[in-house]
Scaffold this motif. Sequence first.
Motif, mmCIF file in Angstrom:
data_model
loop_
_atom_site.group_PDB
_atom_site.id
_atom_site.type_symbol
_atom_site.label_atom_id
_atom_site.label_comp_id
_atom_site.label_asym_id
_atom_site.label_seq_id
_atom_site.Cartn_x
_atom_site.Cartn_y
_atom_site.Cartn_z
ATOM 1 N N ASP A 1 -3.937 31.802 20.222
ATOM 2 C CA ASP A 1 -5.084 32.517 20.590
ATOM 3 C C ASP A 1 -4.687 33.179 22.242
ATOM 4 O O ASP A 1 -4.512 34.451 22.096
ATOM 5 N N ASP A 2 -4.409 32.553 23.240
ATOM 6 C CA ASP A 2 -4.486 33.152 24.486
ATOM 7 C C ASP A 2 -2.872 33.537 24.898
ATOM 8 O O ASP A 2 -2.283 32.721 25.817
ATOM 9 N N PHE A 3 -2.288 34.606 24.154
ATOM 10 C CA PHE A 3 -0.707 34.656 24.172
ATOM 11 C C PHE A 3 -0.634 35.687 25.538
ATOM 12 O O PHE A 3 0.431 35.737 25.804
ATOM 13 N N LEU A 4 -1.622 36.084 25.762
ATOM 14 C CA LEU A 4 -1.612 37.297 27.050
ATOM 15 C C LEU A 4 -2.760 36.978 27.953
ATOM 16 O O LEU A 4 -3.907 37.147 27.610
ATOM 17 N N THR A 5 -2.366 36.838 29.116
ATOM 18 C CA THR A 5 -3.362 36.854 30.231
ATOM 19 C C THR A 5 -3.099 37.937 31.273
ATOM 20 O O THR A 5 -1.684 37.915 31.560
ATOM 21 N N ALA A 6 -3.970 38.711 31.994
ATOM 22 C CA ALA A 6 -3.728 39.396 33.018
ATOM 23 C C ALA A 6 -4.776 39.000 34.161
ATOM 24 O O ALA A 6 -5.645 38.565 33.812
ATOM 25 N N GLU A 7 -3.948 39.044 35.561
ATOM 26 C CA GLU A 7 -4.645 38.385 36.562
ATOM 27 C C GLU A 7 -4.749 39.505 37.585
ATOM 28 O O GLU A 7 -3.914 40.170 37.844
ATOM 29 N N ILE A 8 -5.865 39.234 38.521
ATOM 30 C CA ILE A 8 -5.903 39.994 39.856
ATOM 31 C C ILE A 8 -5.849 38.818 41.117
ATOM 32 O O ILE A 8 -6.530 37.829 40.866
ATOM 33 N N ALA A 9 -4.735 38.866 41.646
ATOM 34 C CA ALA A 9 -4.335 37.801 42.571
ATOM 35 C C ALA A 9 -3.839 38.036 43.840
ATOM 36 O O ALA A 9 -3.272 39.484 44.034
ATOM 37 N N THR A 10 -3.832 37.337 44.768
ATOM 38 C CA THR A 10 -3.223 37.554 46.183
ATOM 39 C C THR A 10 -2.394 36.355 46.573
ATOM 40 O O THR A 10 -2.832 35.126 46.454
ATOM 41 N N ALA A 11 -1.245 36.743 46.934
ATOM 42 C CA ALA A 11 -0.225 35.707 47.455
ATOM 43 C C ALA A 11 -0.195 35.346 48.675
ATOM 44 O O ALA A 11 -0.101 36.150 49.480
ATOM 45 N N ASP A 12 -0.162 33.837 49.091
ATOM 46 C CA ASP A 12 0.101 33.516 50.281
ATOM 47 C C ASP A 12 1.611 33.087 50.699
ATOM 48 O O ASP A 12 2.069 32.057 49.696
ATOM 49 N N ILE A 13 2.316 33.760 51.049
ATOM 50 C CA ILE A 13 3.849 33.167 51.187
ATOM 51 C C ILE A 13 4.481 32.984 52.401
ATOM 52 O O ILE A 13 4.139 33.658 53.526
ATOM 53 N N ASP B 1 -0.769 31.346 44.989
ATOM 54 C CA ASP B 1 -1.522 32.588 44.615
ATOM 55 C C ASP B 1 -2.939 32.171 44.548
ATOM 56 O O ASP B 1 -3.346 31.308 43.793
ATOM 57 N N THR B 2 -3.854 32.948 44.948
ATOM 58 C CA THR B 2 -5.222 32.868 44.757
ATOM 59 C C THR B 2 -5.500 34.058 43.621
ATOM 60 O O THR B 2 -5.597 35.206 43.977
ATOM 61 N N VAL B 3 -6.091 33.595 42.537
ATOM 62 C CA VAL B 3 -6.637 34.266 41.588
ATOM 63 C C VAL B 3 -8.014 34.788 41.776
ATOM 64 O O VAL B 3 -8.855 33.813 41.846
ATOM 65 N N SER B 4 -8.375 36.025 41.913
ATOM 66 C CA SER B 4 -10.024 36.238 41.886
ATOM 67 C C SER B 4 -10.292 36.890 40.618
ATOM 68 O O SER B 4 -11.915 37.300 40.510
ATOM 69 N N GLY B 5 -9.387 37.177 39.598
ATOM 70 C CA GLY B 5 -9.985 37.564 38.422
ATOM 71 C C GLY B 5 -8.979 37.490 37.178
ATOM 72 O O GLY B 5 -7.776 37.619 37.674
ATOM 73 N N ALA B 6 -9.480 37.061 36.036
ATOM 74 C CA ALA B 6 -8.589 36.868 34.974
ATOM 75 C C ALA B 6 -9.146 37.686 33.474
ATOM 76 O O ALA B 6 -10.181 37.576 33.422
ATOM 77 N N ASN C 1 -2.350 42.726 38.864
ATOM 78 C CA ASN C 1 -0.947 42.491 39.333
ATOM 79 C C ASN C 1 -0.319 41.140 38.852
ATOM 80 O O ASN C 1 1.005 40.858 39.724
ATOM 81 N N ARG C 2 -0.681 40.326 37.960
ATOM 82 C CA ARG C 2 -0.061 39.489 37.339
ATOM 83 C C ARG C 2 -0.199 39.461 35.898
ATOM 84 O O ARG C 2 -1.290 39.757 35.589
ATOM 85 N N ILE C 3 1.019 39.116 35.185
ATOM 86 C CA ILE C 3 0.816 38.931 33.803
ATOM 87 C C ILE C 3 1.613 38.084 33.250
ATOM 88 O O ILE C 3 2.754 37.388 33.683
ATOM 89 N N ARG C 4 0.909 37.134 32.268
ATOM 90 C CA ARG C 4 1.430 36.016 31.694
ATOM 91 C C ARG C 4 1.592 36.126 30.240
ATOM 92 O O ARG C 4 0.468 36.569 29.501
#
Length: 735
Positions: A65-77, A91-96, A151-154
């Motif tokens: 099913d969910d073999f691919l996910t894309a995200e919009i995220a902001t990292a606190d490093i 990582d704070t994900v604001s959209g998936a 900016n994130r790909i899983r």
Amino acid sequence: MKRRDFLRVGAGALAATSLPHDVCAQVPAIKTHSLGDFILAQAATRLQVAHRSAPDWIIWETVADDFLTAEIATADIREFGTPEGSFEITDTVSGAFTHPTIEAIVIDGNRALVTGTLRGSARTVGYKLAFEAVSPSHLRFVITVDAADVNRIRLTVGSVTDEAIFGFGQQLTYVNQKGFVLPILVQEHGVGRGQPVVTEIIDVLADRGGGTPLVTEAPVPHYLTSRLRSLFLENIEYSTFDMRQSDQIAVKVWATTMTGRILYGRTPLELIEAFTEYTGRMRVLPDWVHEGFILGTQGGTEVVRRKIDTVNNAGIPLAGVWLQDWPGVRVTSTGRQLWWNWQLDETYYPGWKQLVADLERQGARMLTYINPFLSTEEGHNSLYTEALAKDYLVRNDDGTPFLNQNTTFSAALVDLSYPDARSWIKGVIKKEMMEKAGASGWMNDFGEALPFDGKLHDGADPAVWHNRYAQEWARVAREAIEEAGRGDDIVFFDRSGFTQSPGVATLFWLGDQIQNWSEYDGIKSAVVGMLSGGMSGASLIHSDTGGYSAFKFDVAGRDIPLIARTPELLMRWTELNAFTAVLRTHEGLVPAISAQFDSSPELLAHTARFTKVYKGLAAYRKRHVTVAASHGHPLTRHLFLHYPEDRNTYGLRYQYLLGPDLMIVPVVDKGTTSVEVYWPEGAEWTDLWTGASAGRAGEWTRAPAPVGRPAVFLRKGAESTNEIIEGLKAADVLN
């Protein structure tokens, strides 16, 4: 458990004996496409890859099913630790965007383009998954998403419950990574790394610098499994591999594009060979390295000469002398550290040239030390002053030099993204170390601490350069020795590294282990790191004999040891390292409280014996160092690499092979004079010291391992038997 036989399909199919048990998948393929030597199949929303040499053997597949996910995220490093160089990424994900569809697969020669959509809460975006057969053993893939803010790909690929997962660079605690989430980020591995009490104390004293069991200075986004499935990322950005669910591996990269390769090989060693086609392979070690041990010492000319005399009088074969304190010593709260101004301190080492010449006359070499930091303190800052004036340093937002906190001092970091800065530091290596100091090698330390918020030359992105910095630091050293015409003669050893480090590094070492028996950061971690790193291309790895980190209390001017190397630990670590690529000593962080090779007549005699063992194995070791250079096979090998059908090898952590013909089970527990040995199915063994037959295939037995005679076994019928036996007899360590 017995292996299931495989169907032979066509003339090029694999014989049943060349594949592991149970690797045939039972998912029907609806559509198949040929991509060079690979076969891409689609079953509804599931993709599978096979190879035309074994079309019924699935080497890669997505989950349904969910073999691919894309995200919009902001990292606190956050960077922390003392020394700095450890990182916490939140990582704070604001959209998936999830639920991928497969709308079309377009074939163009050896390329395929899979297109489809991903659904988010407010919109749907398109994605592209491109495959290209770039060689008979490499299927490259590239994933992009048609959304500028992603900016994130899983990517989630299939696994099974009993599939062991190896690799990921120099992992120090576990060999089989099934069940863990691994951060693929170059960073300080910490002190303690999860060992109870020790880690907690270090976290308090060193700003959370204790580390965890899953961090390392030389990670690699690469794995191979017990089902002979292998994948790696070409990305150098931060990534994670989540293996907590038994039926999948979730690969996530902090980037707008994911690029990687699926590998094909009939055996684990073939998969490593395929992987190192991309990473590059480590070159052959110079002959002088095999002549004896490399004495790690310090303290100025008189002290060093006395140590060399002790070595010679004890009959210990000497290959080199490693002097980390060649630029002078500063004493800090943690012990004796160095002035990071990479020029010889001739006040501390008067008569240096004569010392180097005297070593050369007895066939030994001089080795030194460098890292990419520069001292800023007055009187020890000439290189820093020059680099600052030429803008060769990593900067802060306000334009001031970034200063990395080490212990009680800070140091500036050379900007390796700037070509002029690279040329400059190479010049320092060639002039100050090779020409003036006469060095034939050095510890090429650090490389982990590039800050994510640093300012690099010409706007280079530190998030992209962070992992890359480690391999570029090795590349700088490699270019320096080649430009000086000594590319085959000098050995430098790195602790940090990334995917393509094996192609430029000449030797690795495993960083700063604690002087204890711990599985997290002691002698046990040195074995695990060596074996896991070897599966990811680092074919030549060694460790500080006896470990590095030691701790003490100062009570009324007296040093009270808390953790310090004991004679027993030093002897067991010496036995271990005699059966690795290099036998090198280290006095440790606090030499006065740690047992040294010459602390007693017993230790001297033990060092002499196992240095002779190391030298006696030179011919055998050289042969397999050559194999490492030509094929990428590690010198020290996990048993799985030769016995992949034997499930009992998967969980082994402290038993290994030197080449294919010597099996070593080092003593890694205090007070132990025997070890548990597993005898892999498919081979028979004899005791190296007595010649007696040892063990029965598929069984565990307890073998004697007194101090001075560790459990080492020779494979029956090996072509190298005479070479090994005669070499050890010539070294006078085998009756």
